[in-house]
Design an enzyme around this catalytic site. Structure first.
Site, PDB file in Angstrom:
ATOM      1  CG  HIS A 130      -1.942  -1.009   1.142  1.00 43.18           C
ATOM      2  ND1 HIS A 130      -2.959  -0.836   0.109  1.00 43.18           N
ATOM      3  CD2 HIS A 130      -2.252  -2.100   1.719  1.00 43.18           C
ATOM      4  CE1 HIS A 130      -3.894  -2.017   0.342  1.00 43.18           C
ATOM      5  NE2 HIS A 130      -3.325  -2.744   1.285  1.00 43.18           N
ATOM      6  CG  ASP A 189      -8.414  -5.701   2.171  1.00 33.53           C
ATOM      7  OD1 ASP A 189      -9.117  -4.632   2.076  1.00 33.53           O
ATOM      8  OD2 ASP A 189      -7.397  -5.809   1.829  1.00 33.53           O
TER       9      ASP A 189
END
Length: 250
Positions: free
Chosen positions: A45, A174
């Site tokens: 990320h 997630d």
């Protein structure tokens, strides 16, 4: 301890690290003097390329801070690259099945796997270790599989049972998305999290989590979690700055 040497916490202990999301080797160097057990370079990320990853690894070695890499992809070349640079281990996102876990382990292992060998990288001492010793050390790299989907929760016991998987890391954000939720603190995410903790511990594997506070860390320590990523360099910087900022008038 050399930065590449790392052992997961013993059954009665726990370790604390942070995510590193800024591509500054000085950040790694600074964190190495804080008493943290490890840090995780977030190449999934954050904008790390091979050069910035290599500089981070160099700083980790200098500061004696074991570094994991949360890789962008679980393919063979990506795993090989960060392990050759000297990562203590890898945190592998989106491992949903035991077959995927076996493939990841194979990519990270010389013996019984398909990791390519070279004597030239940092992990092999730039040729100084010799092949036998470089292989021995390389095959001690820690592989942690990230559980972050409803499918992965269902498969968690099978993933934990894969030889070479050292632990499961629960990615609640997630996981929430995969369950059609927009809140990682939803009680359904909490129930799934506790299920993964139970099956991982039953398999004799370490359980890891990201937590946002020490209170949350202690909550999950009581359930058997022992490998914590608590915050990041970004959040620590923001919190520190906010703590000294001049109050703003409405």
């Amino acid at each position: 301890m050399r930065a590449m040497d790392y052992a997961l916490p013993a059954a009665d202990g726990y370790h604390v690290g942070v995510f590193i999301k800024t591509t500054s080797p000085q950040t790694v160097e600074l964190l190495g003097g804080t008493g943290l057990d490890f840090a995780v370079i977030d190449a999934e990320h954050a904008p790390f390329d091979r050069t910035s990853l290599d500089l981070a690894m160099l700083a980790g070695r200098a500061a004696q801070l074991p570094l994991f890499v949360r890789v962008l992809e679980r393919n063979a070349s990506g795993l090989l690259s960060v392990l050759d640079m000297g990562a203590a281990g890898v945190l592998v996102p989106h491992v949903d099945t035991a077959e995927q876990a076996r493939e990841v382990v194979a990519h990270c292992r010389y013996v019984g796997g398909d990791r390519g060998y070279s004597s030239s990288p940092r992990a092999a001492g730039y040729g100084a270790l010799g092949m036998k010793e470089a292989i021995r050390r390389g095959d001690r790299n820690v592989v942690v599989a990230q559980i972050e989907s409803a499918q992965a929760v269902e498969e968690a016991a099978n993933i934990a049972a894969v030889p070479g998987v050292a632990g499961l890391f629960i990615g609640r954000a997630d996981l929430a998305l995969s369950m059609g939720l927009d809140n990682a603190q939803d009680e359904r995410v909490g129930a799934a999290t506790e299920r993964v903790i139970r099956v991982s511990l039953a398999a004799g594997k370490v359980v890891g989590m990201f937590v946002g506070s020490t209170a949350e860390r202690e909550k999950y320590r009581a359930l058997g979690v022992s490998w914590f990523v608590q915050g990041s360099d970004q959040s620590l910087l923001r919190q520190g700055a906010q703590a000294i900022a001049r109050p703003r008038q409405a």
